[in-house]
Write an enzyme that holds these catalytic residues in place. Sequence first.
Site, PDB file in Angstrom:
ATOM      1  N   TYR A  42      -0.100 -12.798   7.391  1.00  0.00           N
ATOM      2  CA  TYR A  42       1.340 -12.517   7.378  1.00  0.00           C
ATOM      3  C   TYR A  42       1.727 -11.569   8.522  1.00  0.00           C
ATOM      4  O   TYR A  42       2.889 -11.500   8.903  1.00  0.00           O
ATOM      5  CB  TYR A  42       1.720 -11.804   6.070  1.00  0.00           C
ATOM      6  CG  TYR A  42       1.837 -12.665   4.829  1.00  0.00           C
ATOM      7  CD1 TYR A  42       1.443 -13.998   4.808  1.00  0.00           C
ATOM      8  CD2 TYR A  42       2.359 -12.111   3.647  1.00  0.00           C
ATOM      9  CE1 TYR A  42       1.546 -14.753   3.651  1.00  0.00           C
ATOM     10  CE2 TYR A  42       2.480 -12.862   2.494  1.00  0.00           C
ATOM     11  CZ  TYR A  42       2.070 -14.181   2.495  1.00  0.00           C
ATOM     12  OH  TYR A  42       2.181 -14.918   1.346  1.00  0.00           O
ATOM     13  N   CYS A  73      -0.424  -6.191  -0.996  1.00  0.00           N
ATOM     14  CA  CYS A  73      -0.310  -6.531   0.424  1.00  0.00           C
ATOM     15  C   CYS A  73       0.691  -5.553   1.029  1.00  0.00           C
ATOM     16  O   CYS A  73       1.859  -5.531   0.619  1.00  0.00           O
ATOM     17  CB  CYS A  73       0.195  -7.969   0.546  1.00  0.00           C
ATOM     18  SG  CYS A  73       0.521  -8.498   2.225  1.00  0.00           S
ATOM     19  N   CYS A 184      -3.809  -1.741   5.197  1.00  0.00           N
ATOM     20  CA  CYS A 184      -3.803  -3.188   4.941  1.00  0.00           C
ATOM     21  C   CYS A 184      -4.934  -3.438   3.956  1.00  0.00           C
ATOM     22  O   CYS A 184      -6.041  -2.899   4.130  1.00  0.00           O
ATOM     23  CB  CYS A 184      -4.031  -3.956   6.243  1.00  0.00           C
ATOM     24  SG  CYS A 184      -4.382  -5.726   5.980  1.00  0.00           S
TER      25      CYS A 184
HETATM   26  N1  DGL Z   1      -3.534  -7.803   3.293  1.00  0.00           N
HETATM   27  C1  DGL Z   1      -2.294  -7.682   3.903  1.00  0.00           C
HETATM   28  C2  DGL Z   1      -1.772  -6.277   4.029  1.00  0.00           C
HETATM   29  O1  DGL Z   1      -2.118  -5.461   3.221  1.00  0.00           O
HETATM   30  C3  DGL Z   1      -1.764  -8.684   4.847  1.00  0.00           C
HETATM   31  C4  DGL Z   1      -2.597  -9.034   5.997  1.00  0.00           C
HETATM   32  C5  DGL Z   1      -2.014 -10.220   6.731  1.00  0.00           C
HETATM   33  O2  DGL Z   1      -1.849 -11.258   6.107  1.00  0.00           O
HETATM   34  O3  DGL Z   1      -1.724 -10.061   7.931  1.00  0.00           O
HETATM   35  O4  DGL Z   1      -1.006  -5.979   4.899  1.00  0.00           O
END
Ligand code: DGL
Length: 258
Positions: A42, A73, A184
């Site tokens: 994302y 996330c 993240c």
């Molecule tokens: N695990 C995600 C976060 O905590 C998203 C990582 C991604 O999809 O770029 O930001």
Amino acid sequence: MNDAPIGIYDSGLGGLTVWREVRRALPGESLVYLGDGKNCPYGSRPREEIVRLADQAVATLVAQGCKMVVVACNTATAAAIDFLRDKYAALPIVGMEPAVKPACLATRSGVVGVLATERSLDGDLFRRTAARYGKGIEVVAVPGSGFVELVENDLEAAPEAETCVRRAVGPMLARGADQIVLGCTHYPFLLPVLERVVAGHGVTIVDPSPAVARRVVQLLDRFGLRASADSRPVYSFLTFADETYRLRLEQKAVAAFG
Ligand code: DGL
């Protein structure tokens, strides 16, 4: 209702680091994990697109009968948490907090490193938190370029993982950071390599997921939503990708918990 599951959602495998902490903190609760997989990463998608994906994910977890949803996330939290709380007003929703506050309180060198996705770092949530707690502190924010892809491809132990981590963490060490925040949920999977890279620099790595699990416990108690003592927890895994990816979620969860 109380024996209904808690939903946990991420763009992919990363939220399993939160799933693990929630499972540890609440061994009697059933959990439904939704790892999008189809649209991961994302991190550099436009905000509106992430809002749409997060909406679709929460709607799926609601349809599964979830009594609470954890947006595991940081990127989806930064882009969509207000929208989600507004739209699903009756549903308790827990988001990721960038752990800038504890890091700023703990730093002795006055320099805090933050690793997160591009979209999280340019969002209001990070900007506000850094401005609020980072007064007089130098916050060195660097996107973890390539980190999510490494985890999604099970390459945490590959030589390129160390190259990627050194590239991102180098500027933080050069400035004298003594706290590095993992902003993240994919990044804790890179903890062994992160620890190797910061070894000897007196750095503490801050993973916010145990604090998020404590928040889940707090909210369950506040709303009287704890599962009954005789309920048997069930762990299920969903994805917007294919069955192969769903099985990877399951396997990674078992490995992460073991
Ligand atoms: N695990 C995600 C976060 O905590 C998203 C990582 C991604 O999809 O770029 O930001």
